[in-house]
Design a protein around this motif. Structure first.
Motif, PDB file in Angstrom:
ATOM      1  N   MET A   1       0.835  -1.188   0.000  1.00 50.97           N
ATOM      2  CA  MET A   1       0.000   0.000   0.000  1.00 50.97           C
ATOM      3  C   MET A   1       0.875   1.245   0.000  1.00 50.97           C
ATOM      4  SD  MET A   1      -3.132  -0.752   2.669  1.00 50.97           S
ATOM      5  CE  MET A   1      -2.006  -0.955   4.053  1.00 50.97           C
ATOM      6  N   ARG A   2       0.498   2.225  -0.828  1.00 53.86           N
ATOM      7  CA  ARG A   2       1.172   3.514  -0.858  1.00 53.86           C
ATOM      8  C   ARG A   2       0.466   4.444   0.124  1.00 53.86           C
ATOM      9  NH1 ARG A   2       4.291   4.951  -5.149  1.00 53.86           N
ATOM     10  NH2 ARG A   2       3.319   7.017  -5.318  1.00 53.86           N
ATOM     11  N   CYS A   3       1.261   5.055   1.009  1.00 49.49           N
ATOM     12  CA  CYS A   3       0.706   5.751   2.154  1.00 49.49           C
ATOM     13  C   CYS A   3       1.273   7.161   2.269  1.00 49.49           C
ATOM     14  CB  CYS A   3       1.017   4.938   3.414  1.00 49.49           C
ATOM     15  SG  CYS A   3       0.654   5.748   4.970  1.00 49.49           S
ATOM     16  N   ILE A   4       0.451   8.114   2.731  1.00 45.70           N
ATOM     17  CA  ILE A   4       0.951   9.437   3.096  1.00 45.70           C
ATOM     18  C   ILE A   4       0.536   9.750   4.527  1.00 45.70           C
ATOM     19  CG2 ILE A   4       0.874  10.258   0.707  1.00 45.70           C
ATOM     20  CD1 ILE A   4      -1.507  12.007   1.477  1.00 45.70           C
ATOM     21  N   LEU A   5       1.320  10.598   5.191  1.00 44.19           N
ATOM     22  CA  LEU A   5       1.035  11.045   6.549  1.00 44.19           C
ATOM     23  C   LEU A   5       0.722  12.536   6.508  1.00 44.19           C
ATOM     24  CD1 LEU A   5       4.057   9.361   8.398  1.00 44.19           C
ATOM     25  CD2 LEU A   5       1.795   8.384   7.942  1.00 44.19           C
ATOM     26  N   VAL A   6      -0.324  12.935   7.212  1.00 45.59           N
ATOM     27  CA  VAL A   6      -0.723  14.342   7.233  1.00 45.59           C
ATOM     28  C   VAL A   6      -0.906  14.776   8.687  1.00 45.59           C
ATOM     29  CG1 VAL A   6      -2.321  16.073   6.341  1.00 45.59           C
ATOM     30  CG2 VAL A   6      -1.989  13.923   5.079  1.00 45.59           C
ATOM     31  N   ASP A   7      -0.026  15.656   9.158  1.00 43.23           N
ATOM     32  CA  ASP A   7      -0.080  16.139  10.540  1.00 43.23           C
ATOM     33  C   ASP A   7       0.764  17.400  10.634  1.00 43.23           C
ATOM     34  OD1 ASP A   7       0.184  16.423  13.442  1.00 43.23           O
ATOM     35  OD2 ASP A   7      -0.507  14.343  13.551  1.00 43.23           O
ATOM     36  N   ASP A   8       0.264  18.417  11.318  1.00 45.82           N
ATOM     37  CA  ASP A   8       1.028  19.660  11.447  1.00 45.82           C
ATOM     38  C   ASP A   8       2.102  19.580  12.524  1.00 45.82           C
ATOM     39  OD1 ASP A   8      -1.153  19.618  13.347  1.00 45.82           O
ATOM     40  OD2 ASP A   8      -0.727  21.721  13.772  1.00 45.82           O
ATOM     41  N   GLU A   9       2.166  18.451  13.251  1.00 45.75           N
ATOM     42  CA  GLU A   9       3.185  18.271  14.289  1.00 45.75           C
ATOM     43  C   GLU A   9       4.282  17.346  13.768  1.00 45.75           C
ATOM     44  OE1 GLU A   9       1.361  16.792  17.805  1.00 45.75           O
ATOM     45  OE2 GLU A   9      -0.135  18.397  17.908  1.00 45.75           O
ATOM     46  N   LEU A  28       5.864   4.511   2.301  1.00 46.78           N
ATOM     47  CA  LEU A  28       5.589   5.898   2.644  1.00 46.78           C
ATOM     48  C   LEU A  28       5.911   6.781   1.444  1.00 46.78           C
ATOM     49  CD1 LEU A  28       4.770   8.067   4.653  1.00 46.78           C
ATOM     50  CD2 LEU A  28       7.119   8.078   5.528  1.00 46.78           C
ATOM     51  N   VAL A  29       4.899   7.422   0.896  1.00 47.74           N
ATOM     52  CA  VAL A  29       5.063   8.256  -0.295  1.00 47.74           C
ATOM     53  C   VAL A  29       5.411   9.693   0.072  1.00 47.74           C
ATOM     54  CG1 VAL A  29       3.868   9.182  -2.335  1.00 47.74           C
ATOM     55  CG2 VAL A  29       3.463   6.817  -1.615  1.00 47.74           C
ATOM     56  N   ALA A  30       4.769  10.222   1.124  1.00 49.16           N
ATOM     57  CA  ALA A  30       5.005  11.619   1.485  1.00 49.16           C
ATOM     58  C   ALA A  30       4.592  11.877   2.931  1.00 49.16           C
ATOM     59  CB  ALA A  30       4.243  12.548   0.551  1.00 49.16           C
ATOM     60  N   ARG A  31       5.234  12.903   3.518  1.00 51.42           N
ATOM     61  CA  ARG A  31       4.869  13.421   4.836  1.00 51.42           C
ATOM     62  C   ARG A  31       4.423  14.867   4.632  1.00 51.42           C
ATOM     63  NH1 ARG A  31       8.925  11.844   9.437  1.00 51.42           N
ATOM     64  NH2 ARG A  31       8.800  14.095   9.724  1.00 51.42           N
ATOM     65  N   CYS A  32       3.227  15.189   5.111  1.00 56.75           N
ATOM     66  CA  CYS A  32       2.682  16.531   4.879  1.00 56.75           C
ATOM     67  C   CYS A  32       2.374  17.204   6.210  1.00 56.75           C
ATOM     68  CB  CYS A  32       1.411  16.460   4.054  1.00 56.75           C
ATOM     69  SG  CYS A  32       1.564  15.565   2.492  1.00 56.75           S
ATOM     70  N   THR A  33       2.866  18.430   6.375  1.00 62.21           N
ATOM     71  CA  THR A  33       2.509  19.217   7.550  1.00 62.21           C
ATOM     72  C   THR A  33       1.397  20.207   7.236  1.00 62.21           C
ATOM     73  OG1 THR A  33       4.266  20.796   7.012  1.00 62.21           O
ATOM     74  CG2 THR A  33       4.816  19.031   8.562  1.00 62.21           C
ATOM     75  N   ASN A  34       0.987  20.246   5.991  1.00 65.36           N
ATOM     76  CA  ASN A  34      -0.046  21.177   5.547  1.00 65.36           C
ATOM     77  C   ASN A  34      -1.130  20.390   4.807  1.00 65.36           C
ATOM     78  OD1 ASN A  34      -1.583  23.042   3.980  1.00 65.36           O
ATOM     79  ND2 ASN A  34       0.074  24.535   4.151  1.00 65.36           N
ATOM     80  N   PRO A  35      -2.383  20.505   5.222  1.00 61.10           N
ATOM     81  CA  PRO A  35      -3.450  19.740   4.556  1.00 61.10           C
ATOM     82  C   PRO A  35      -3.611  20.101   3.082  1.00 61.10           C
ATOM     83  CG  PRO A  35      -4.367  21.329   6.111  1.00 61.10           C
ATOM     84  CD  PRO A  35      -2.906  21.282   6.362  1.00 61.10           C
ATOM     85  N   LEU A  36      -3.307  21.337   2.715  1.00 60.90           N
ATOM     86  CA  LEU A  36      -3.414  21.729   1.308  1.00 60.90           C
ATOM     87  C   LEU A  36      -2.368  21.005   0.463  1.00 60.90           C
ATOM     88  CD1 LEU A  36      -4.062  25.561   1.698  1.00 60.90           C
ATOM     89  CD2 LEU A  36      -5.715  23.713   1.406  1.00 60.90           C
ATOM     90  N   GLU A  37      -1.202  20.771   1.060  1.00 61.56           N
ATOM     91  CA  GLU A  37      -0.171  19.993   0.372  1.00 61.56           C
ATOM     92  C   GLU A  37      -0.657  18.555   0.159  1.00 61.56           C
ATOM     93  OE1 GLU A  37       4.452  18.459   1.080  1.00 61.56           O
ATOM     94  OE2 GLU A  37       3.375  19.556   2.651  1.00 61.56           O
ATOM     95  N   ILE A  54      -6.652  15.466  12.792  1.00 58.09           N
ATOM     96  CA  ILE A  54      -7.907  16.209  12.699  1.00 58.09           C
ATOM     97  C   ILE A  54      -7.695  17.694  12.973  1.00 58.09           C
ATOM     98  CG2 ILE A  54     -10.165  16.561  13.787  1.00 58.09           C
ATOM     99  CD1 ILE A  54     -10.492  13.589  13.991  1.00 58.09           C
ATOM    100  N   GLU A  55      -7.066  18.022  14.102  1.00 58.16           N
ATOM    101  CA  GLU A  55      -6.865  19.424  14.466  1.00 58.16           C
ATOM    102  C   GLU A  55      -5.635  19.979  13.760  1.00 58.16           C
ATOM    103  OE1 GLU A  55      -8.507  21.610  16.337  1.00 58.16           O
ATOM    104  OE2 GLU A  55     -10.183  20.252  16.664  1.00 58.16           O
ATOM    105  N   MET A  56      -5.850  20.706  12.654  1.00 60.60           N
ATOM    106  CA  MET A  56      -4.768  21.344  11.909  1.00 60.60           C
ATOM    107  C   MET A  56      -5.192  22.755  11.523  1.00 60.60           C
ATOM    108  SD  MET A  56      -3.343  18.317   9.385  1.00 60.60           S
ATOM    109  CE  MET A  56      -4.959  17.958   8.670  1.00 60.60           C
ATOM    110  N   PRO A  57      -4.235  23.682  11.384  1.00 60.75           N
ATOM    111  CA  PRO A  57      -4.594  25.049  10.990  1.00 60.75           C
ATOM    112  C   PRO A  57      -5.105  25.103   9.554  1.00 60.75           C
ATOM    113  CG  PRO A  57      -2.203  24.773  11.031  1.00 60.75           C
ATOM    114  CD  PRO A  57      -2.792  23.522  11.620  1.00 60.75           C
ATOM    115  N   ASP A  63     -12.597  18.313   7.573  1.00 64.58           N
ATOM    116  CA  ASP A  63     -12.966  19.175   6.443  1.00 64.58           C
ATOM    117  C   ASP A  63     -12.254  18.742   5.167  1.00 64.58           C
ATOM    118  OD1 ASP A  63     -14.687  20.733   7.917  1.00 64.58           O
ATOM    119  OD2 ASP A  63     -13.160  22.199   8.463  1.00 64.58           O
ATOM    120  N   LEU A  64     -11.013  18.261   5.306  1.00 58.12           N
ATOM    121  CA  LEU A  64     -10.282  17.771   4.137  1.00 58.12           C
ATOM    122  C   LEU A  64     -11.033  16.593   3.511  1.00 58.12           C
ATOM    123  CD1 LEU A  64      -6.453  17.200   3.871  1.00 58.12           C
ATOM    124  CD2 LEU A  64      -8.056  15.525   2.996  1.00 58.12           C
TER     125      LEU A  64
END
Length: 243
Positions: A1-9, A28-37, A54-57, A63-64
């Motif tokens: 499985m191709r996976c990404i992580l999304v967290d502002d921390e 692991l395909v990508a690590r994102c600190t920004n939900p828009l990314e 869930i809680e991100m600026p 919402d994403l």
């Protein structure tokens, strides 16, 4: 499985990255600190699984998910367990509360792999009302665990379900007392014929055959009035063929 992580921390990303390194069959395909990314990557890359805070600026994880018509399996990661019901309402594969223990992470990965290997299609988010897919070969009864028993319930006897955090109350024709079981809507509705059960509110699912009448913002089942959530109303009326 191709996976990404999304967290502002960044620390949370480091923990999940270290966990993924110990698991076979996940890239692991990508690590994102920004939900828009993350939205950009999802539009450009083939991704099978998203770990999503869930809680991100700017844009929350919930919402994403709601902003996309289609997306891969996703697992919510958050320090706020009160979001669990809403997470499962969105058909999340799992919901992890920080700090995430490694054994609990492995359980979530195993669940995602099982769905992936079964060839599950990407999640459809265009309808909030119907949670279960009709399945012709389902039995006409289910067993649910309540206290120290596994109770058999005929699906035709179920009037409606009420969600209460980690529990579901099942109201049936067999008396006024509800059956309380530790479950999520997603787990329970997987066992029920989706053509008969309709999501009408974030906390309620009704058996269409048990409906006595429909008012402006209520569904009547016997003398009980079930609220119709605003986000569900249009689809509920459509499913019930009410203009």
């Amino acid at each position: 499985m191709r996976c990404i992580l999304v967290d502002d921390e960044p620390l949370a990303l480091d923990v999940l990255s270290s966990y993924l390194e110990k698991v076979e069959g996940v890239q692991l395909v990508a690590r994102c600190t920004n939900p828009l990314e993350a939205i950009r990557i999802l539009s450009e890359e083939a991704v099978d699984l998203v770990f999503l805070d869930i809680e991100m600026p700017n844009l929350s994880g919930i919402d994403l998910v709601k902003s996309l018509d289609r997306l891969p399996q996703f697992i919510f990661t958050t320090a706020y367990p009160q979001y669990a019901l809403e997470g499962f309402d969105l058909n999340a594969t799992d919901y992890l509360v920080k700090p995430v223990p490694f054994p609990r992470f492995l359980k979530a990965i195993a669940r995602a792999k099982e769905k992936h290997e079964a060839g599950q299609k990407p999640t459809e988010l265009k309808s909030n009302a119907t949670l279960a897919v009709p399945q012709e070969n389902l039995p006409d009864f289910i067993f649910v665990k309540s206290e120290y028993e596994n109770i058999k319930i005929n699906t035709a006897d179920i009037k409606y379900l009420q969600g209460l955090k980690d529990y579901i109350k099942i109201y049936t024709n067999q008396g006024d007392k509800a059956i309380l079981t530790l479950s999520s809507f997603r787990e329970l509705l997987d066992k029920l014929p989706g053509s008969h059960f309709l999501r009408v509110h974030r906390s309620y699912v009704v058996n269409i055959n048990a409906i006595r009448a429909v008012q402006k913002s209520k569904i009547l089942i016997g003398d009980i009035r079930i609220p119709i959530g605003e986000t569900y109303k249009e689809e509920v009326l459509k499913q019930l063929n009410i203009s």
